[in-house]
Design an enzyme around this catalytic site. Structure first.
Site, PDB file in Angstrom:
ATOM      1  N   ARG A 107      17.447  -7.665 -24.333  1.00 11.46           N
ATOM      2  CA  ARG A 107      16.053  -7.909 -24.738  1.00 11.46           C
ATOM      3  C   ARG A 107      16.103  -8.962 -25.817  1.00 11.46           C
ATOM      4  O   ARG A 107      16.729  -8.763 -26.876  1.00 11.46           O
ATOM      5  CB  ARG A 107      15.408  -6.629 -25.273  1.00 11.46           C
ATOM      6  CG  ARG A 107      14.169  -6.928 -26.088  1.00 11.46           C
ATOM      7  CD  ARG A 107      13.332  -5.728 -26.380  1.00 11.46           C
ATOM      8  NE  ARG A 107      12.700  -5.216 -25.182  1.00 11.46           N
ATOM      9  CZ  ARG A 107      11.699  -4.350 -25.193  1.00 11.46           C
ATOM     10  NH1 ARG A 107      11.197  -3.918 -26.321  1.00 11.46           N
ATOM     11  NH2 ARG A 107      11.176  -3.924 -24.059  1.00 11.46           N
ATOM     12  N   HIS A 134       9.031  -9.503 -18.130  1.00  7.64           N
ATOM     13  CA  HIS A 134       9.440  -8.107 -18.378  1.00  7.64           C
ATOM     14  C   HIS A 134       9.604  -7.413 -17.013  1.00  7.64           C
ATOM     15  O   HIS A 134       8.836  -6.510 -16.671  1.00  7.64           O
ATOM     16  CB  HIS A 134       8.388  -7.412 -19.258  1.00  7.64           C
ATOM     17  CG  HIS A 134       8.860  -6.159 -19.914  1.00  7.64           C
ATOM     18  ND1 HIS A 134      10.134  -5.644 -19.726  1.00  7.64           N
ATOM     19  CD2 HIS A 134       8.224  -5.290 -20.762  1.00  7.64           C
ATOM     20  CE1 HIS A 134      10.253  -4.533 -20.441  1.00  7.64           C
ATOM     21  NE2 HIS A 134       9.109  -4.294 -21.070  1.00  7.64           N
ATOM     22  N   GLN A 137       9.827  -3.464 -16.560  1.00  4.98           N
ATOM     23  CA  GLN A 137       8.527  -2.821 -16.750  1.00  4.98           C
ATOM     24  C   GLN A 137       7.718  -2.851 -15.456  1.00  4.98           C
ATOM     25  O   GLN A 137       7.123  -1.854 -15.041  1.00  4.98           O
ATOM     26  CB  GLN A 137       7.759  -3.558 -17.862  1.00  4.98           C
ATOM     27  CG  GLN A 137       6.367  -3.020 -18.100  1.00  4.98           C
ATOM     28  CD  GLN A 137       6.392  -1.626 -18.694  1.00  4.98           C
ATOM     29  OE1 GLN A 137       7.050  -1.387 -19.690  1.00  4.98           O
ATOM     30  NE2 GLN A 137       5.675  -0.690 -18.090  1.00  4.98           N
ATOM     31  N   ASP A 229      -2.352  -5.073 -22.249  1.00  8.16           N
ATOM     32  CA  ASP A 229      -1.201  -5.064 -23.159  1.00  8.16           C
ATOM     33  C   ASP A 229      -1.689  -5.566 -24.519  1.00  8.16           C
ATOM     34  O   ASP A 229      -2.805  -6.109 -24.639  1.00  8.16           O
ATOM     35  CB  ASP A 229      -0.080  -5.955 -22.574  1.00  8.16           C
ATOM     36  CG  ASP A 229       1.216  -5.897 -23.374  1.00  8.16           C
ATOM     37  OD1 ASP A 229       1.376  -4.980 -24.209  1.00  8.16           O
ATOM     38  OD2 ASP A 229       2.081  -6.780 -23.169  1.00  8.16           O
ATOM     39  N   CYS A 269       1.883  -1.040 -20.672  1.00 11.48           N
ATOM     40  CA  CYS A 269       3.340  -0.917 -20.814  1.00 11.48           C
ATOM     41  C   CYS A 269       3.724  -0.125 -22.056  1.00 11.48           C
ATOM     42  O   CYS A 269       4.822   0.411 -22.122  1.00 11.48           O
ATOM     43  CB  CYS A 269       3.970  -2.308 -20.837  1.00 11.48           C
ATOM     44  SG  CYS A 269       3.309  -3.354 -22.144  1.00 11.48           S
ATOM     45  N   ARG A 297      10.019   4.156 -16.157  1.00 11.12           N
ATOM     46  CA  ARG A 297      11.017   3.180 -16.619  1.00 11.12           C
ATOM     47  C   ARG A 297      12.413   3.732 -16.389  1.00 11.12           C
ATOM     48  O   ARG A 297      13.326   3.021 -15.972  1.00 11.12           O
ATOM     49  CB  ARG A 297      10.827   2.888 -18.122  1.00 11.12           C
ATOM     50  CG  ARG A 297       9.538   2.183 -18.505  1.00 11.12           C
ATOM     51  CD  ARG A 297       9.507   0.754 -18.000  1.00 11.12           C
ATOM     52  NE  ARG A 297      10.616  -0.040 -18.499  1.00 11.12           N
ATOM     53  CZ  ARG A 297      10.681  -0.604 -19.697  1.00 11.12           C
ATOM     54  NH1 ARG A 297       9.668  -0.523 -20.533  1.00 11.12           N
ATOM     55  NH2 ARG A 297      11.741  -1.325 -20.053  1.00 11.12           N
TER      56      ARG A 297
END
Ligand code: CP
Ligand code: NVA
Length: 318
Positions: A107, A134, A137, A229, A269, A297
């Site tokens: 990440r 991402h 996700q 988000d 998310c 996830r």
């Protein structure tokens, strides 16, 4: 035999619709096995290095628990603690880690760093979020939509707000699976133009579609899932006030949800800012699937790791 030929997960742009469906199917199977307490040590003896140069709750915990449940070991490497943070190159980090571990999850900020890890390393690389994408996700999101709504092709998803890393990956993931995606963002906060044109090109082949609009109500009308988000992503903290001013009318509240399908899901998310991008009554209300989404996830990433780091013959047996 499993039809899966990917070496890395850098962006969903590289994955075929079949790769995505194989992953979602395996994720569903692993979820059921876990629920029934059936052991599934598909990565026994393997080690995943997990590099984080940004914060995380879900990604860190779900990868670490996930590799453990697969019989392997997760090695948490904070960007500030390893020599990468003192200027060692990505190329050397990739070459060195490849001598010790069987896979690398990272990440970080720049997508090009994730791509360089894959280029210079000799083991699978998984993108755990960059400024641009991402993908882990979005595989969990697609899994969540599919388990609540059935087949993905033909479903409608609306993304409201900042055209960020999550929006970019949703455009690709929805297009690849034949979904109809509508993104509503203010001027200057649209998803990447290059991603939009790629998603449109993909959607032409899969029967999906891509709508980019300024108007949240237009995007949400009849949607099966409404997604939002945060307005300031990691690394954009200094822009918080200006982003809030630009995005204030891109807030998902009960009135906006009321325009979606009557059984629409609300997705996020996480982490969320209640009262900014989403009203508490929506994220904590009857349409919200955000905690199933967070749980998924774990299952989706176990499938990703098993497919990239495991032996295809072991996978055929489960
Ligand atoms: N959604 C997500 O990636 O959460 P974290 O930042 O907590 O990992
Ligand atoms: N867009 C958010 C997602 C966090 C999971 C960020 O990049 O901070």
């Amino acid at each position: 035999m499993i039809e899966f030929t990917q070496k890395h997960l850098l962006t969903l742009a590289d994955w075929s619709p079949a790769d995505i469906l194989v992953t979602l199917n395996l994720a569903d199977r692993l979820k059921t096995m876990r629920k029934n307490h059936v052991p599934h040590p598909l990565l026994a003896g393997k080690t995943l290095a997990m590099i984080f140069t940004k914060s995380s709750t879900r990604t860190r915990v779900s990868f670490e628990v996930g590799i453990h449940e697969l019989g392997g070991y997760g090695l948490f490497l904070s960007g500030g603690d390893i020599q990468l943070g003192r200027g060692e190159t990505i190329a050397d980090t990739a070459r060195v880690l490849s001598r010790y571990v069987d896979g690398i999850m990272i990440r970080t900020f720049r997508q090009s760093d994730v791509e360089a890890l894959a280029q210079y390393g000799a083991v699978p690389v998984i993108n755990g979020l960059t400024d641009d994408y991402h993908p882990c996700q979005i595989l969990a999101d697609l899994m969540t939509i599919r388990e609540r709504k059935g087949e993905l092709a033909g479903r409608r998803l609306a993304f409201i707000g900042d055209g960020n890393n999550v929006a970019n990956s949703l455009l690709l993931g929805c297009a690849k699976t034949g979904m109809h995606i509508a993104v509503a963002s203010p001027e200057g906060y649209e998803p990447s133009a290059q991603v939009i044109s790629r998603a449109r090109e993909i959607a032409r082949k899969t029967g999906g579609s891509v709508l980019i609009t300024r108007e949240p109500r237009e995007a949400v009308r009849g949607a099966d899932a409404v997604y939002t988000d945060v307005w300031a992503s990691m690394g954009q903290e200094s822009q918080q006030a200006e982003r809030r001013a630009a995005l204030i009318s891109y807030h998902v509240d009960e009135a906006l949800m009321g325009l979606a399908a009557s059984d629409a899901l609300f997705l996020h998310c996480l982490p969320a800012h209640r009262g900014e991008e989403v009203a508490p009554g929506v994220i904590d209300g009857p349409h919200s699937a955000v905690f199933d989404e967070a749980e998924n996830r774990l299952h989706a990433q176990k499938a990703i790791m098993a497919l990239l780091m495991g032996q295809p013959e072991t996978l055929c047996k489960i």
